[in-house]
Design a protein around this motif. Structure first.
Motif, PDB file in Angstrom:
ATOM      1  N   SER A   2       0.805  -1.222   0.000  1.00 12.29           N
ATOM      2  CA  SER A   2       0.000   0.000   0.000  1.00 12.29           C
ATOM      3  C   SER A   2       0.838   1.273   0.000  1.00 12.29           C
ATOM      4  CB  SER A   2      -0.928   0.008   1.218  1.00 12.29           C
ATOM      5  OG  SER A   2      -0.169   0.045   2.419  1.00 12.29           O
ATOM      6  N   PHE A   3       2.148   1.160   0.187  1.00 16.66           N
ATOM      7  CA  PHE A   3       3.052   2.310   0.238  1.00 16.66           C
ATOM      8  C   PHE A   3       2.656   3.295   1.344  1.00 16.66           C
ATOM      9  CE2 PHE A   3       2.914   0.920  -4.248  1.00 16.66           C
ATOM     10  CZ  PHE A   3       4.172   0.355  -4.299  1.00 16.66           C
ATOM     11  N   GLU A   4       2.221   2.727   2.472  1.00 12.00           N
ATOM     12  CA  GLU A   4       1.822   3.555   3.601  1.00 12.00           C
ATOM     13  C   GLU A   4       3.027   4.100   4.370  1.00 12.00           C
ATOM     14  OE1 GLU A   4      -1.012   4.605   4.361  1.00 12.00           O
ATOM     15  OE2 GLU A   4      -2.492   3.313   3.409  1.00 12.00           O
ATOM     16  N   ASN A   5       4.117   3.341   4.379  1.00 14.07           N
ATOM     17  CA  ASN A   5       5.286   3.749   5.157  1.00 14.07           C
ATOM     18  C   ASN A   5       5.974   4.946   4.518  1.00 14.07           C
ATOM     19  OD1 ASN A   5       4.951   1.554   6.923  1.00 14.07           O
ATOM     20  ND2 ASN A   5       6.002   0.199   5.497  1.00 14.07           N
ATOM     21  N   VAL A   6       6.244   5.949   5.293  1.00 11.63           N
ATOM     22  CA  VAL A   6       6.912   7.145   4.785  1.00 11.63           C
ATOM     23  C   VAL A   6       8.424   6.997   4.982  1.00 11.63           C
ATOM     24  CG1 VAL A   6       7.204   9.626   5.062  1.00 11.63           C
ATOM     25  CG2 VAL A   6       4.928   8.615   5.258  1.00 11.63           C
ATOM     26  N   ILE A   7       9.174   7.174   3.893  1.00  5.83           N
ATOM     27  CA  ILE A   7      10.626   7.148   3.995  1.00  5.83           C
ATOM     28  C   ILE A   7      11.093   8.557   4.347  1.00  5.83           C
ATOM     29  CG2 ILE A   7      12.779   6.752   2.757  1.00  5.83           C
ATOM     30  CD1 ILE A   7      11.374   4.715   1.069  1.00  5.83           C
ATOM     31  N   GLU A   8      11.620   8.723   5.540  1.00  3.30           N
ATOM     32  CA  GLU A   8      11.977  10.059   6.010  1.00  3.30           C
ATOM     33  C   GLU A   8      13.050  10.707   5.150  1.00  3.30           C
ATOM     34  OE1 GLU A   8      12.935  10.073  10.120  1.00  3.30           O
ATOM     35  OE2 GLU A   8      10.962   9.380  10.765  1.00  3.30           O
ATOM     36  N   VAL A   9      13.971   9.902   4.597  1.00  2.00           N
ATOM     37  CA  VAL A   9      15.032  10.490   3.777  1.00  2.00           C
ATOM     38  C   VAL A   9      14.447  11.190   2.558  1.00  2.00           C
ATOM     39  CG1 VAL A   9      15.449   8.381   2.434  1.00  2.00           C
ATOM     40  CG2 VAL A   9      17.265  10.059   2.674  1.00  2.00           C
ATOM     41  N   LYS A 189       0.134   7.560  -3.310  1.00  2.00           N
ATOM     42  CA  LYS A 189       0.919   7.211  -2.126  1.00  2.00           C
ATOM     43  C   LYS A 189       2.343   6.805  -2.493  1.00  2.00           C
ATOM     44  CE  LYS A 189      -2.901   6.060   0.950  1.00  2.00           C
ATOM     45  NZ  LYS A 189      -3.621   4.997   1.700  1.00  2.00           N
ATOM     46  N   PHE A 190       2.493   6.157  -3.633  1.00  6.52           N
ATOM     47  CA  PHE A 190       3.843   5.806  -4.084  1.00  6.52           C
ATOM     48  C   PHE A 190       4.694   7.055  -4.251  1.00  6.52           C
ATOM     49  CE2 PHE A 190       6.934   5.445  -7.497  1.00  6.52           C
ATOM     50  CZ  PHE A 190       7.638   4.300  -7.164  1.00  6.52           C
ATOM     51  N   TYR A 191       4.193   8.039  -4.980  1.00  9.23           N
ATOM     52  CA  TYR A 191       5.003   9.228  -5.242  1.00  9.23           C
ATOM     53  C   TYR A 191       5.170  10.097  -3.994  1.00  9.23           C
ATOM     54  CZ  TYR A 191       5.257   8.079 -10.140  1.00  9.23           C
ATOM     55  OH  TYR A 191       5.541   7.431 -11.325  1.00  9.23           O
ATOM     56  N   GLU A 192       4.200  10.063  -3.105  1.00 11.90           N
ATOM     57  CA  GLU A 192       4.341  10.805  -1.841  1.00 11.90           C
ATOM     58  C   GLU A 192       5.309  10.105  -0.889  1.00 11.90           C
ATOM     59  OE1 GLU A 192       0.022  13.057  -1.317  1.00 11.90           O
ATOM     60  OE2 GLU A 192       0.350  11.082  -0.396  1.00 11.90           O
ATOM     61  N   ASN A 193       5.087   8.813  -0.652  1.00 24.08           N
ATOM     62  CA  ASN A 193       5.793   8.117   0.420  1.00 24.08           C
ATOM     63  C   ASN A 193       7.113   7.503  -0.008  1.00 24.08           C
ATOM     64  OD1 ASN A 193       3.626   8.799   1.999  1.00 24.08           O
ATOM     65  ND2 ASN A 193       2.686   6.777   1.948  1.00 24.08           N
ATOM     66  N   VAL A 194       7.239   7.110  -1.261  1.00 23.69           N
ATOM     67  CA  VAL A 194       8.485   6.506  -1.739  1.00 23.69           C
ATOM     68  C   VAL A 194       9.445   7.567  -2.264  1.00 23.69           C
ATOM     69  CG1 VAL A 194       9.499   4.848  -3.362  1.00 23.69           C
ATOM     70  CG2 VAL A 194       7.292   4.349  -2.293  1.00 23.69           C
ATOM     71  N   LEU A 195       8.921   8.549  -3.002  1.00 23.52           N
ATOM     72  CA  LEU A 195       9.782   9.558  -3.623  1.00 23.52           C
ATOM     73  C   LEU A 195       9.661  10.938  -2.988  1.00 23.52           C
ATOM     74  CD1 LEU A 195       9.504   8.562  -7.386  1.00 23.52           C
ATOM     75  CD2 LEU A 195      11.350   8.057  -5.778  1.00 23.52           C
ATOM     76  N   GLY A 196       8.812  11.082  -1.975  1.00 20.30           N
ATOM     77  CA  GLY A 196       8.785  12.318  -1.207  1.00 20.30           C
ATOM     78  C   GLY A 196       8.109  13.494  -1.864  1.00 20.30           C
ATOM     79  N   MET A 197       7.284  13.258  -2.899  1.00 27.42           N
ATOM     80  CA  MET A 197       6.572  14.357  -3.548  1.00 27.42           C
ATOM     81  C   MET A 197       5.386  14.790  -2.704  1.00 27.42           C
ATOM     82  SD  MET A 197       6.516  13.482  -7.631  1.00 27.42           S
ATOM     83  CE  MET A 197       8.040  13.425  -8.589  1.00 27.42           C
ATOM     84  N   HIS A 198       4.857  15.965  -3.025  1.00 24.95           N
ATOM     85  CA  HIS A 198       3.654  16.484  -2.399  1.00 24.95           C
ATOM     86  C   HIS A 198       2.555  16.602  -3.447  1.00 24.95           C
ATOM     87  CE1 HIS A 198       6.028  17.613   1.138  1.00 24.95           C
ATOM     88  NE2 HIS A 198       6.920  18.091   0.290  1.00 24.95           N
ATOM     89  N   THR A 199       1.319  16.389  -3.031  1.00 24.34           N
ATOM     90  CA  THR A 199       0.189  16.619  -3.929  1.00 24.34           C
ATOM     91  C   THR A 199      -0.135  18.109  -3.924  1.00 24.34           C
ATOM     92  OG1 THR A 199      -0.716  14.405  -3.529  1.00 24.34           O
ATOM     93  CG2 THR A 199      -2.205  16.052  -4.443  1.00 24.34           C
ATOM     94  N   ILE A 200       0.169  18.759  -5.043  1.00 30.05           N
ATOM     95  CA  ILE A 200      -0.041  20.202  -5.168  1.00 30.05           C
ATOM     96  C   ILE A 200      -1.517  20.521  -5.357  1.00 30.05           C
ATOM     97  CG2 ILE A 200       0.505  22.231  -6.580  1.00 30.05           C
ATOM     98  CD1 ILE A 200       3.122  20.755  -7.355  1.00 30.05           C
ATOM     99  N   LEU A 201      -2.190  19.698  -6.173  1.00 32.05           N
ATOM    100  CA  LEU A 201      -3.597  19.953  -6.494  1.00 32.05           C
ATOM    101  C   LEU A 201      -4.245  18.660  -6.953  1.00 32.05           C
ATOM    102  CD1 LEU A 201      -5.960  21.995  -7.107  1.00 32.05           C
ATOM    103  CD2 LEU A 201      -5.034  22.112  -9.448  1.00 32.05           C
TER     104      LEU A 201
END
Length: 316
Positions: A2-9, A189-201
């Motif tokens: 589910s890509f729930e885990n957030v990678i802090e790096v 969730k993949f792009y947020e939690n794996v690659l650290g992106m933010h949902t702009i809109l």
């Protein structure tokens, strides 16, 4: 997964950027001048790989940014956002049967387009039309009168949009790259939690039954169209409920779109964190520093699209 885990790096690394989008082209003698002459892009770098029979061309809009030099004193295409990488596999230009998959024709839909933003879309459309550029959609066509689409020499779609006139910018911005996704819950969730992106809109279009998710390395944005390095994920409603449905990733035949790339100061740490967190749930091809070309890695998102990870001081 589910890509729930957030990678802090990834969440905390301020050096992360959406660096480039890669498109395969048939003939660089046609495609490179097209982007230079029709849009004013600057060729930052060309790299030939004779042992693998291909060349890379890196272009960007240079008006609104400072481009650092690499270790050879040349402009570094990996240190910025808004780079377009054109990949030429040698011999395609003399192969009469060779065709690019632009990602918008069934049954090979997946990749959609790149989006260029300007401060005067009417003037730019008039200019492009006078230069003989082919339009897929003019401003006067369809419901949306504030966007247009033109075609490059390989049939790739280029969306034209307008940023706010009061923005202190000149010329074009390489605003976004659009890919279609099957399941937004997984992909966002993949792009947020794996690659650290933010949902702009998040933009829903109920009449046409699709939703766009605009993502990038920005926490706050005044004008979404006045920035570079935006990833647009397009979800056509219902695809997530069809177990047989999938999009074409651009790298299976017929090929066209290649990948997007994120660059950062220390990609080895990010790649290690992704492996340790998600294990085999995220495919790699290749893993960090294990391919023919060193100091890079490729991983795949939930739809099988490739994402390159490189250091922002990479010298090819």
């Amino acid at each position: 997964m589910s890509f729930e885990n957030v990678i802090e790096v990834a969440q905390n690394d301020q050096s992360l950027k959406f660096n480039h989008t890669c498109l395969r082209i048939k003939d660089p003698k046609v495609s490179v001048p097209f982007y230079e002459e029709k849009f004013g892009m600057k060729l930052l770098s060309r790299k030939d790989f004779p042992e693998m029979n291909f060349s890379l061309y890196f272009l960007t809009f240079a008006d609104n940014k400072t481009i650092p030099d690499d270790s050879n004193g040349k402009p570094n295409p990996f240190a910025i956002q808004g780079t377009l990488e054109l990949t030429h596999n040698w011999g395609s230009e003399i192969d009469a049967t060779f065709e690019i998959n632009n990602g918008n024709v069934e049954p090979h839909r997946g990749y959609g387009h790149v989006g260029f933003a300007t401060n005067d879309i009417v003037a730019e459309c008039n200019k492009l039309e006078s230069l003989g550029v082919e339009f897929k959609k003019k401003l006067s066509d369809g419901r949306q009168k504030d966007i247009a689409f033109v075609l490059d020499p390989d049939g790739y779609w280029i969306e034209l949009v307008e940023y706010k006139k009061e923005t202190k910018l000149t010329g074009y911005q390489f605003n976004h790259t659009m890919i279609r996704i099957k399941d937004p819950e997984k992909s966002v969730k993949f792009y947020e939690n794996v690659l650290g992106m933010h949902t702009i809109l998040k933009s829903e279009h109920a009449n046409a039954k699709f939703t766009n998710y605009f993502m990038g390395y920005y926490k706050q944005v005044e004008d979404r169209l006045a920035i570079e390095g935006v990833l647009e994920l397009t979800h056509n409603w219902g695809t997530e409920n069809d177990p047989e449905f999938h999009y074409h990733n651009g790298n299976d035949k017929p090929q066209g779109y290649g990948h997007i790339c994120v660059s950062l100061k220390d990609p080895s740490t990010l790649c290690q964190a992704i492996e340790e967190t998600y294990g085999d749930a995220i495919p790699w091809a290749p893993k960090w520093n294990q391919g023919k070309i060193k100091s890079l890695a490729f991983l795949k998102d939930p739809d099988g699209y490739s994402i390159e990870v490189v250091p922002d001081n990479l010298t090819l």
